[in-house]
Design an enzyme around this catalytic site. Structure first.
Site, mmCIF file in Angstrom:
data_model
loop_
_atom_site.group_PDB
_atom_site.id
_atom_site.type_symbol
_atom_site.label_atom_id
_atom_site.label_comp_id
_atom_site.label_asym_id
_atom_site.label_seq_id
_atom_site.Cartn_x
_atom_site.Cartn_y
_atom_site.Cartn_z
ATOM 1 N N ARG A 88 0.818 -1.207 0.000
ATOM 2 C CA ARG A 88 0.000 0.000 0.000
ATOM 3 C C ARG A 88 0.858 1.266 0.000
ATOM 4 O O ARG A 88 2.027 1.240 0.354
ATOM 5 C CB ARG A 88 -0.927 0.008 1.222
ATOM 6 C CG ARG A 88 -2.147 -0.898 1.046
ATOM 7 C CD ARG A 88 -3.056 -0.906 2.258
ATOM 8 N NE ARG A 88 -2.413 -1.548 3.396
ATOM 9 C CZ ARG A 88 -1.895 -0.910 4.415
ATOM 10 N NH1 ARG A 88 -1.947 0.413 4.474
ATOM 11 N NH2 ARG A 88 -1.327 -1.573 5.401
ATOM 12 N N LYS A 140 -8.393 -2.127 1.692
ATOM 13 C CA LYS A 140 -8.168 -1.273 2.839
ATOM 14 C C LYS A 140 -8.858 0.088 2.692
ATOM 15 O O LYS A 140 -9.165 0.742 3.687
ATOM 16 C CB LYS A 140 -6.666 -1.128 3.122
ATOM 17 C CG LYS A 140 -6.066 -2.345 3.856
ATOM 18 C CD LYS A 140 -6.812 -2.624 5.160
ATOM 19 C CE LYS A 140 -6.000 -3.336 6.222
ATOM 20 N NZ LYS A 140 -5.636 -4.709 6.010
ATOM 21 N N HIS A 146 -9.184 -3.694 13.194
ATOM 22 C CA HIS A 146 -8.183 -4.364 12.363
ATOM 23 C C HIS A 146 -7.746 -5.618 13.122
ATOM 24 O O HIS A 146 -6.750 -5.614 13.841
ATOM 25 C CB HIS A 146 -6.989 -3.435 12.118
ATOM 26 C CG HIS A 146 -6.010 -3.969 11.122
ATOM 27 N ND1 HIS A 146 -4.671 -3.629 11.130
ATOM 28 C CD2 HIS A 146 -6.166 -4.809 10.068
ATOM 29 C CE1 HIS A 146 -4.057 -4.243 10.129
ATOM 30 N NE2 HIS A 146 -4.938 -4.966 9.475
ATOM 31 N N SER A 170 0.389 -5.169 10.398
ATOM 32 C CA SER A 170 0.702 -6.051 9.285
ATOM 33 C C SER A 170 1.877 -6.991 9.626
ATOM 34 O O SER A 170 2.902 -6.538 10.145
ATOM 35 C CB SER A 170 1.061 -5.194 8.073
ATOM 36 O OG SER A 170 1.167 -5.996 6.947
ATOM 37 N N LYS A 218 -2.154 -12.049 12.497
ATOM 38 C CA LYS A 218 -3.622 -12.108 12.542
ATOM 39 C C LYS A 218 -4.144 -13.270 11.692
ATOM 40 O O LYS A 218 -4.941 -14.082 12.152
ATOM 41 C CB LYS A 218 -4.241 -10.792 12.039
ATOM 42 C CG LYS A 218 -4.007 -9.595 12.943
ATOM 43 C CD LYS A 218 -4.721 -8.350 12.439
ATOM 44 C CE LYS A 218 -4.269 -7.906 11.063
ATOM 45 N NZ LYS A 218 -2.848 -7.537 10.989
ATOM 46 N N THR A 219 -3.682 -13.329 10.442
ATOM 47 C CA THR A 219 -4.174 -14.376 9.543
ATOM 48 C C THR A 219 -3.651 -15.744 9.977
ATOM 49 O O THR A 219 -4.408 -16.716 10.084
ATOM 50 C CB THR A 219 -3.756 -14.081 8.086
ATOM 51 O OG1 THR A 219 -4.287 -12.812 7.720
ATOM 52 C CG2 THR A 219 -4.284 -15.139 7.132
ATOM 53 N N ASP A 250 -9.001 -10.397 9.157
ATOM 54 C CA ASP A 250 -8.401 -9.054 9.096
ATOM 55 C C ASP A 250 -9.298 -7.875 9.485
ATOM 56 O O ASP A 250 -8.794 -6.887 9.974
ATOM 57 C CB ASP A 250 -7.862 -8.812 7.678
ATOM 58 C CG ASP A 250 -6.843 -7.685 7.599
ATOM 59 O OD1 ASP A 250 -5.843 -7.737 8.326
ATOM 60 O OD2 ASP A 250 -7.055 -6.737 6.827
HETATM 61 N N1 LIG Z 1 5.575 -17.087 16.046
HETATM 62 C C1 LIG Z 1 4.883 -16.645 15.002
HETATM 63 N N2 LIG Z 1 3.590 -16.254 15.149
HETATM 64 C C2 LIG Z 1 2.887 -15.772 14.105
HETATM 65 N N3 LIG Z 1 3.377 -15.676 12.853
HETATM 66 C C3 LIG Z 1 4.647 -16.089 12.633
HETATM 67 C C4 LIG Z 1 5.449 -16.570 13.689
HETATM 68 N N4 LIG Z 1 6.652 -16.883 13.186
HETATM 69 C C5 LIG Z 1 6.618 -16.603 11.879
HETATM 70 N N5 LIG Z 1 5.418 -16.126 11.519
HETATM 71 C C6 LIG Z 1 5.052 -15.661 10.151
HETATM 72 O O1 LIG Z 1 4.681 -14.300 10.237
HETATM 73 C C7 LIG Z 1 3.706 -13.987 9.264
HETATM 74 C C8 LIG Z 1 2.449 -13.419 9.903
HETATM 75 O O2 LIG Z 1 1.675 -12.865 8.860
HETATM 76 P P1 LIG Z 1 0.103 -12.732 8.817
HETATM 77 O O3 LIG Z 1 -0.341 -12.992 7.416
HETATM 78 O O4 LIG Z 1 -0.561 -13.554 9.859
HETATM 79 O O5 LIG Z 1 0.003 -11.190 9.113
HETATM 80 P P2 LIG Z 1 -1.272 -10.317 9.446
HETATM 81 O O6 LIG Z 1 -1.214 -9.913 10.882
HETATM 82 O O7 LIG Z 1 -2.466 -11.053 9.007
HETATM 83 O O8 LIG Z 1 -0.976 -9.007 8.565
HETATM 84 P P3 LIG Z 1 -1.838 -8.211 7.467
HETATM 85 O O9 LIG Z 1 -2.733 -7.278 8.220
HETATM 86 O O10 LIG Z 1 -0.826 -7.488 6.677
HETATM 87 O O11 LIG Z 1 -2.603 -9.206 6.655
HETATM 88 C C9 LIG Z 1 3.401 -15.264 8.526
HETATM 89 O O12 LIG Z 1 4.178 -15.284 7.370
HETATM 90 C C10 LIG Z 1 3.858 -16.342 9.518
HETATM 91 O O13 LIG Z 1 4.245 -17.533 8.897
HETATM 92 O O1 LIG Z 2 -3.557 -3.988 3.219
HETATM 93 C C1 LIG Z 2 -2.637 -4.753 2.938
HETATM 94 O O2 LIG Z 2 -1.885 -4.615 1.988
HETATM 95 C C2 LIG Z 2 -2.436 -5.953 3.772
HETATM 96 C C3 LIG Z 2 -2.957 -5.811 5.106
HETATM 97 O O3 LIG Z 2 -3.875 -6.486 5.496
HETATM 98 C C4 LIG Z 2 -2.341 -4.798 5.982
HETATM 99 O O4 LIG Z 2 -1.344 -4.173 5.592
HETATM 100 O O5 LIG Z 2 -2.847 -4.632 7.095
HETATM 101 CA CA LIG Z 3 -3.691 -10.916 7.098
HETATM 102 MN MN LIG Z 4 -4.459 -6.121 7.529
#
Ligand SMILES: Nc1ncnc2c1ncn2[C@@H]1O[C@H](COP(=O)(O)OP(=O)(O)OP(=O)(O)O)[C@@H](O)[C@H]1O
Ligand SMILES: O=C([O-])CC(=O)C(=O)O
Ligand SMILES: [Ca+2]
Ligand SMILES: [Mn+2]
Length: 659
Positions: A177, A322, A341, A359, A363-364, A378
């Site tokens: 973004r 977003k 979020h 990010s 979360k995911t 998310d």
């Molecule tokens: N101990 C851990 N706990 C959680 N995630 C981990 C850990 N170690 C490594 N990771 C990695 O960290 C990343 C977490 O990314 P995730 O997609 O869950 O982010 P998000 O919070 O959903 O962000 P976004 O809002 O950008 O989608 C994944 O690639 C996951 O494999």
């Molecule tokens: O919006 C994006 O590109 C991915 C996301 O979920 C974040 O950054 O929180």
């Molecule tokens: Ca995510």
């Molecule tokens: Mn997000």
């Protein structure tokens, strides 16, 4: 062929080729045992391949949702109204009419003139004074994933089917973004309502400049032979659902939003009516640097009064997702609903957990849990009714994805899934998830039902646990701590994480990031407004909050290592099961966090970070450094009142690090 002796002598003898007799043995001729096809030509044969799709159930009486106008009209009339609505969406506001939109793919000339297929010209001919008013724009409306695959592969460079059937695509120059290019129209209403100024993500623009960019986007879209239109929903709570229309130039964008928004049933499409909000995604086309306020060739502009968003100069699909989330951060609080979020899942006994975090904090990854039902990964709403997911899909980070560690996400990467910016073998089309050649922010966007234990509809009761995730690359926050309510608010408003940008070579300093409400880029009102709602709801429904460090242990980035995902999962399990509530706790210095002495399945020595650092002095120095950054960040909030309770507001200010 040679046996009749006339091969190569077709023109001799005046009789042409001798007929090859196919002998029927036992009365069976193997070549035409099936009845002949009902086609005289290849084109006709191909036309038999596809049959028209129709809504699966008869039309209802259409009286709900204020769409009474659609109830009594014929199907043809409804399609006409829809095309008029799309034409109105795409209308230039400075020229005579909207474009002449035509349903269907311009490449499918064979369909032209066939009943129901295409080319209904519903618009009264006006006297056209511009060439653009003379041309037709074909509308590819709510195409299916299969149709979008074909469009992408045919027309968009960089589109490929991977070995597991996902659509690999490139988002272009932007692979993330562009928060500094996101602008909100500052008008009479929003000047009062929104959070502006220092620290706010809302960079202002005026109404006129918005219209300049809108016209630029609309003209660009109308100059194309075809545009994609998605009509979909946001928010699984039917009481607070929002209808969105996305007009875009790329099949990639249309499939991304198909996956990420809530998909309407055929009946809901028929009754869609006028959207509540429209996105014009002209991302391949830049904004004009001579336009007021423009500081780059990218501009993402939201006009809340017009209920529109314009995208110029970035094809990164996450901007649409977003941007709509920002909209929800405006609309929902007006209805006293908290937008979050966060990820969200539910145990088999109905216990709901929220996962906040910036990010990349998990979360995911952590809400996608094979033992629990996924409500969403998310974006959520917390209303009087409980929790509802805003979206219809998930957007998972793919870097270093493995089948062993994240099986549900791995298996979701199949036909229909958009895989952004990944690298794959040119022959086998196996994806190499460790490859960062295009970007480290590789992503998969898939419909939520691709997760086998998704909770459909994506709603659940009030949360029992609220988990704040931080990826602490300084390695000083404990893997898990239990928070008091004031601490929860302090950490929610701080919105801390520290990632390490670009991990290519050498040891780099971790960068602390503070993003209010764990999503400052998307909030519209002052952070304390959301924080106050969170306190109120947590108190009312008795939720417990936890701070979980998914980042470094045993030293900061470069010395220690990231906490094993398996350990984080055990910690989360102990939160869900309630066993962590009954553990023994001790309090840490500086941050004053309550840390458990034992968690099942996790080595006890890692629970206190102090134990894991090779040098105590380095630990203390780093701890104080981070605490200082927290303090400095919180200064701007010191003068704000959070919620109704003055005493609580004081306590929140005192709930940060003490040193
Ligand atoms: N101990 C851990 N706990 C959680 N995630 C981990 C850990 N170690 C490594 N990771 C990695 O960290 C990343 C977490 O990314 P995730 O997609 O869950 O982010 P998000 O919070 O959903 O962000 P976004 O809002 O950008 O989608 C994944 O690639 C996951 O494999
Ligand atoms: O919006 C994006 O590109 C991915 C996301 O979920 C974040 O950054 O929180
Ligand atoms: Ca995510
Ligand atoms: Mn997000």
């Amino acid at each position: 062929m040679a046996e009749n002796g006339e091969h190569g002598n077709a023109n001799g003898g005046g009789k042409g080729l001798a007929r090859i007799e196919t002998k029927a043995e036992d009365g069976i001729c193997h070549d035409d045992s099936a009845p002949p096809v009902k086609a005289q030509t290849i084109d006709e044969l191909h036309s038999l391949q596809k049959k028209r799709s129709l809504p699966s159930t008869p039309m209802n009486d259409g009286l709900q949702q204020g769409n009474a106008a659609f109830a009594t009209v014929s199907e043809e009339e409804r399609h006409k109204l829809r095309l008029q609505s799309i034409s109105a969406s795409l209308a230039s506001l400075t020229r005579e009419t909207g474009p002449k939109v035509v349903k269907g793919d311009p490449a499918r000339k064979a369909d032209a003139g066939k009943a129901g297929a295409v080319h209904h010209h519903y618009f009264t001919p006006a006297i056209s004074v511009s060439d653009s008013a003379l041309k037709f724009t074909h509308v590819l409306y709510n195409l299916s994933p299969a149709e979008l695959y074909e469009q992408a592969i045919r027309y968009e460079k960089g589109s490929f089917i991977t070995a597991t059937g996902a659509l690999a695509t490139l988002s272009g120059a932007k692979t993330g973004r562009s928060p500094r290019d996101k602008r909100i129209v500052n008008d009479e209403t929003t000047a009062e309502e929104l959070w502006w100024g220092k620290g706010s993500p809302n960079i202002e623009m005026d109404e006129h400049t918005f219209m300049v960019n809108r016209e630029r986007a609309v003209d660009y879209l109308n100059s194309l032979d075809k545009v994609f239109v998605n009509d979909q929903f946001l928010n699984w709570d039917p009481e607070h659902q929002i209808k969105v229309r996305i007009v875009s130039a790329r099949a990639y964008h249309s499939l991304f939003m198909h996956n990420m928004c809530i998909r309407p049933t055929p009946e809901e499409v028929e009754n869609f009516g006028t959207p509540d909000f429209t996105i014009y995604n002209a991302g391949q086309f830049p904004c004009n640097r001579y336009t007021h306020y423009m500081t780059s060739s990218t501009s993402i502009d939201i006009n809340l009064a017009r209920k529109e968003m314009v995208i110029l100069g970035t094809q990164y699909a996450g901007e649409m997702k977003k941007g709509l989330f920002s909209l929800m951060h405006y609309l929902m609080p007006k209805r006293r609903i908290l937008s979050l979020h966060s990820g969200c899942n539910m145990g088999k006994d109905g216990d709901v957990a929220l996962f906040f975090g910036l990010s990349g904090t998990g979360k995911t990854t952590l809400s996608t849990d094979h033992n629990r039902l996924l409500i969403g990964d998310d974006e959520h709403c917390w209303s009087e009714n409980g929790i509802s997911n805003i979206e219809g899909g998930c957007y998972a980070k793919c870097i270093d994805l493995s089948m062993e560690k994240e099986p549900d996400i791995w298996n979701a990467i199949k036909f229909g899934t958009v895989l952004e910016n990944v690298v794959f073998d040119e022959h086998t089309r196996e994806v190499d998830y460790s490859d960062k050649s295009v970007t480290e922010n590789t992503r998969a966007a898939y419909p939520i039902e691709y997760i086998p234990n998704a909770k459909l509809p994506c709603v659940g009761p009030h949360p029992k646990n609220v988990i704040l995730l931080a990826c602490d690359a300084f390695g000083v926050l404990p893997p898990v701590s239990k928070l008091t309510l004031p601490q929860t608010m302090y950490h929610f408003i701080s919105g801390y994480t520290a990632l390490v940008a670009g991990t290519e070579e050498g040891i780099k300093e971790p960068q602390a990031t503070f993003s209010a409400c764990f999503g400052a880029a998307f909030i519209m009102l002052h952070p304390t407004r959301y924080a106050a709602m969170l306190v109120e709801k947590m108190q009312k429904y008795g939720a417990t909050a936890w701070l979980v460090n998914t980042g470094w242990s045993g030293g900061r980035y470069g010395i220690g290592s990231r906490i094993k995902l398996a350990y984080t999962r055990r910690i989360i399990d102990a939160i869900h099961s309630g066993s962590l509530l009954n553990a023994n706790y001790k309090k840490t210095q500086v941050f004053g966090l309550e840390i458990p002495t034992e968690v099942e399945g996790v080595p006890s020595e890692i629970l206190d970070p102090e134990n894991t650092w090779p040098e105590k002095a380095a630990y203390e120095e780093t701890l104080l450094k981070l605490a200082g950054l927290f303090k400095k960040n919180f200064e701007v909030f010191a003068n704000y009142k959070i919620g109704q309770d003055a005493e609580l507001a004081e306590e929140i200010l005192a709930a940060g690090p003490n040193f």
